[in-house]
Write an enzyme that holds these catalytic residues in place. Structure first.
Site, short mmCIF file in Angstrom:
data_model
loop_
_atom_site.label_atom_id
_atom_site.label_comp_id
_atom_site.label_asym_id
_atom_site.label_seq_id
_atom_site.Cartn_x
_atom_site.Cartn_y
_atom_site.Cartn_z
N HIS A 43 20.99 37.19 30.93
CA HIS A 43 21.18 38.09 32.08
C HIS A 43 20.60 39.48 31.82
O HIS A 43 20.50 39.93 30.68
CB HIS A 43 22.65 38.15 32.53
CG HIS A 43 23.59 38.95 31.68
ND1 HIS A 43 24.83 38.49 31.31
CD2 HIS A 43 23.50 40.18 31.14
CE1 HIS A 43 25.45 39.41 30.59
NE2 HIS A 43 24.66 40.45 30.47
N GLU A 99 23.55 37.16 36.57
CA GLU A 99 23.87 35.99 35.77
C GLU A 99 22.93 34.82 36.12
O GLU A 99 22.29 34.82 37.17
CB GLU A 99 25.33 35.58 36.01
CG GLU A 99 26.34 36.65 35.59
CD GLU A 99 26.54 36.75 34.08
OE1 GLU A 99 25.61 36.48 33.32
OE2 GLU A 99 27.66 37.13 33.67
N ASP A 149 24.70 48.95 36.49
CA ASP A 149 25.84 48.17 36.95
C ASP A 149 27.18 48.85 36.66
O ASP A 149 27.23 49.87 35.96
CB ASP A 149 25.82 46.76 36.33
CG ASP A 149 25.53 46.78 34.83
OD1 ASP A 149 25.62 47.85 34.21
OD2 ASP A 149 25.22 45.70 34.29
N ASN A 177 23.07 34.95 27.59
CA ASN A 177 22.68 33.88 28.52
C ASN A 177 21.44 34.26 29.33
O ASN A 177 21.14 33.62 30.32
CB ASN A 177 23.85 33.54 29.45
CG ASN A 177 24.29 34.72 30.28
OD1 ASN A 177 23.68 35.78 30.23
ND2 ASN A 177 25.35 34.55 31.06
#
Ligand code: GLP
Length: 261
Positions: A138, A143, A67, A136
């Site tokens: 990811h 996400e 990313d 979280n």
């Protein structure tokens, strides 16, 4: 999913580096998927040491990073391209033209996403994708609630991710709110996945990824579908696992060829 529990992050990273080094020795032109963040730093240091002391050769290796932040040029010290140069590429004998990071400044970001997928295919696909884990759940910048079939695309970062990553930017306001990331579908096509997660902040995400239901709300749980996913955790990130003794049993009874150290 192969779950390996090590006493601490240092031991986990050294083991992770051995997995990658074994692949590169067996297949000198391996295609590696790489990750950024605090988690893989020690693993990269170990790869650098293996290059220096043991002649681990990256000359023919190709890499694709997961990313990149939208809007950050490669010269920005918080861009992932910059991170990779500083923490790995500048210290090993890799041909920098074989290293790929999505271009977050491309004039046509959609075209950049499609081209990134094509570049991965043209390289023959990814042999091993290294991953960290967001608090979280990811992976990359996929996400919660995004499609488990997603391809490389532009994603909106969650508030939690912004908060978690803002320290290095100085403030929340200075942080990009969008990123280009390989999709979950892209990640699952790697022939092998290696995820590292350490420390108490990752305990809940580790539990959901390994023992929770397969659910888009925890993107990393998609790794349950992967035929060859290895997860290396430490005692603290593994502390919420209900089946920790089972993973330890499996680890202790592996055949010689199934071991990395
Ligand atoms: C970042 C990255 C992920 C990384 C994760 C965890 O936002 N996009 O690839 O795995 O968050 O980061 P860290 O390793 O610093 O905890």
């Amino acid at each position: 999913m192969e779950v390996i529990i090590r006493p601490n992050a240092d031991a986990g990273c050294v083991l992770g580096a051995k997995v990658i080094a074994k692949l590169v020795r067996e297949k000198p032109d391996a295609v590696l998927g790489l990750a950024t963040g605090r988690t893989p730093l020690r693993l990269y240091q170990e790869l650098i040491r293996m290059h220096r002391d043991e002649g681990l050769d990256f000359r023919h290796v190709t890499t694709f990073n997961l990313d990149e932040y939208v809007g950050l040029p490669a010269t920005h010290d918080q861009s992932y391209r910059y991170f990779m140069r500083e923490n790995l590429f500048n210290h090993i004998n890799i041909d920098q033209s074989r290293t790929h990071v999505p271009d977050g400044t491309a004039p046509d970001l959609h075209a950049e996403c499609r081209a990134y997928e094509k570049r991965i295919v043209a390289a023959g696909g990814i042999d091993l994708q290294l991953l960290g884990l967001g608090r979280n759940g990811h992976i990359g910048f996929n996400e919660p609630s995004g499609s488990l079939y997603s391809r490389t695309w532009i994603k909106i970062l969650s508030e939690q991710t912004l908060r978690d990553n803002s320290d290095v930017f100085g403030s929340l306001a200075a942080m990009p709110r969008h990123a280009i990331t390989m999709g979950i579908g892209t990640i699952l096509e790697a022939r092998r996945c290696l995820l590292l997660a350490f420390g108490p902040a990752k305990t809940r995400a580790v539990e959901r990824m390994i023992e929770g239901p397969l659910a888009a709300i925890c993107p990393a749980s998609a790794l349950q579908l992967h035929p060859r996913a290895t997860v290396i955790v430490d005692e603290s990130s593994a502390s919420g696992l209900q089946y920790a003794d089972h993973y330890r049993w499996i680890d202790a009874n592996k055949l010689a060829w199934q071991r990395y150290d």
